[in-house]
Motif scaffolding. Structure first.
Motif, PDB file in Angstrom:
ATOM      1  N   ARG A 144      31.191  58.002  47.743  1.00 51.87           N
ATOM      2  CA  ARG A 144      30.239  59.316  48.144  1.00 51.87           C
ATOM      3  C   ARG A 144      31.252  60.224  46.909  1.00 51.87           C
ATOM      4  N   SER A 145      32.110  60.063  47.255  1.00 48.97           N
ATOM      5  CA  SER A 145      32.926  61.435  46.196  1.00 48.97           C
ATOM      6  C   SER A 145      33.074  61.112  44.701  1.00 48.97           C
ATOM      7  N   ARG A 146      32.907  59.120  44.423  1.00 46.47           N
ATOM      8  CA  ARG A 146      32.429  58.997  43.328  1.00 46.47           C
ATOM      9  C   ARG A 146      30.999  58.641  42.644  1.00 46.47           C
ATOM     10  N   GLU A 147      30.411  59.105  43.513  1.00 45.55           N
ATOM     11  CA  GLU A 147      28.941  59.079  42.493  1.00 45.55           C
ATOM     12  C   GLU A 147      28.918  60.450  41.777  1.00 45.55           C
ATOM     13  N   ASP A 148      27.704  60.116  40.710  1.00 49.70           N
ATOM     14  CA  ASP A 148      27.907  60.907  39.378  1.00 49.70           C
ATOM     15  C   ASP A 148      26.986  61.919  39.874  1.00 49.70           C
ATOM     16  N   ASN A 149      27.763  63.190  39.279  1.00 48.66           N
ATOM     17  CA  ASN A 149      27.489  64.784  40.749  1.00 48.66           C
ATOM     18  C   ASN A 149      27.294  65.318  39.028  1.00 48.66           C
ATOM     19  N   SER A 150      27.369  64.904  37.547  1.00 46.70           N
ATOM     20  CA  SER A 150      27.537  65.791  36.648  1.00 46.70           C
ATOM     21  C   SER A 150      25.325  66.156  36.315  1.00 46.70           C
ATOM     22  N   GLY A 151      24.881  65.845  37.178  1.00 50.60           N
ATOM     23  CA  GLY A 151      23.265  66.317  36.442  1.00 50.60           C
ATOM     24  C   GLY A 151      23.168  65.672  35.607  1.00 50.60           C
ATOM     25  N   LEU A 152      23.537  64.900  34.477  1.00 50.55           N
ATOM     26  CA  LEU A 152      23.051  63.940  33.917  1.00 50.55           C
ATOM     27  C   LEU A 152      22.038  63.036  33.740  1.00 50.55           C
ATOM     28  N   SER A 153      21.583  62.893  34.456  1.00 53.58           N
ATOM     29  CA  SER A 153      20.553  61.444  34.861  1.00 53.58           C
ATOM     30  C   SER A 153      20.217  60.286  33.255  1.00 53.58           C
ATOM     31  N   ILE A 154      20.304  59.173  34.002  1.00 51.93           N
ATOM     32  CA  ILE A 154      19.549  58.797  32.994  1.00 51.93           C
ATOM     33  C   ILE A 154      18.554  59.073  32.333  1.00 51.93           C
ATOM     34  N   LYS A 155      17.245  59.727  33.050  1.00 52.54           N
ATOM     35  CA  LYS A 155      16.180  60.019  32.473  1.00 52.54           C
ATOM     36  C   LYS A 155      16.161  61.851  31.527  1.00 52.54           C
ATOM     37  N   GLU A 156      16.677  62.349  32.454  1.00 51.81           N
ATOM     38  CA  GLU A 156      17.179  63.154  31.167  1.00 51.81           C
ATOM     39  C   GLU A 156      17.612  62.812  30.068  1.00 51.81           C
ATOM     40  N   VAL A 157      18.787  62.265  29.707  1.00 50.31           N
ATOM     41  CA  VAL A 157      20.094  61.879  28.489  1.00 50.31           C
ATOM     42  C   VAL A 157      18.699  61.444  27.632  1.00 50.31           C
ATOM     43  N   MET A 158      17.906  60.203  27.980  1.00 46.49           N
ATOM     44  CA  MET A 158      17.052  59.286  27.151  1.00 46.49           C
ATOM     45  C   MET A 158      15.501  60.139  26.758  1.00 46.49           C
ATOM     46  N   SER A 159      15.546  60.998  27.649  1.00 55.11           N
ATOM     47  CA  SER A 159      14.910  62.141  26.982  1.00 55.11           C
ATOM     48  C   SER A 159      15.571  62.928  25.530  1.00 55.11           C
ATOM     49  N   ILE A 160      16.333  63.220  25.655  1.00 50.93           N
ATOM     50  CA  ILE A 160      16.733  63.878  25.177  1.00 50.93           C
ATOM     51  C   ILE A 160      17.168  63.282  23.616  1.00 50.93           C
ATOM     52  N   VAL A 161      17.767  61.580  23.494  1.00 46.22           N
ATOM     53  CA  VAL A 161      17.584  60.370  23.276  1.00 46.22           C
ATOM     54  C   VAL A 161      16.852  60.868  22.491  1.00 46.22           C
ATOM     55  N   LYS A 162      15.319  61.246  22.691  1.00 48.77           N
ATOM     56  CA  LYS A 162      13.789  60.805  21.663  1.00 48.77           C
ATOM     57  C   LYS A 162      14.060  61.924  21.112  1.00 48.77           C
TER      58      LYS A 162
END
Length: 92
Positions: A24-42
């Protein structure tokens, strides 16, 4: 013998809880989901079907790559970075 089995079960439960806590402590807690970043890619100009969009879809399954991409300040810098990443990996 029952006492030994109880100790083994107790040890196993503590070990399992410890491993789960570490995971659990190693989970991605950055708030940067793949979906969100791919939207920024577009938004940076990398449309689906382009080499930049393709390389982003490969890279951004990894948290470190998403974080690096998000350190870039402008859409142009992000697009150029994706272009360079594609070139480094595929040579064209």
């Amino acid at each position: 013998m029952q006492d030994q089995v109880s100790k083994i079960v107790s040890f196993h439960e503590r070990s399992t809880a410890s491993v789960e806590s570490l995971a659990r402590s190693r989970e991605d807690n950055s708030g940067l989901s793949i979906k969100e970043v791919m939207s920024i890619v577009k938004e940076s100009g990398a449309a689906p079907g382009t080499k930049e969009f393709f390389i982003a879809s490969e890279l951004f399954t990894k948290k470190a790559e998403r974080e690096m991409f998000m350190t870039l300040d402008t859409p142009q810098e992000r697009f150029e970075w994706l272009t360079m990443k594609h070139f480094v990996k595929y040579g064209h």
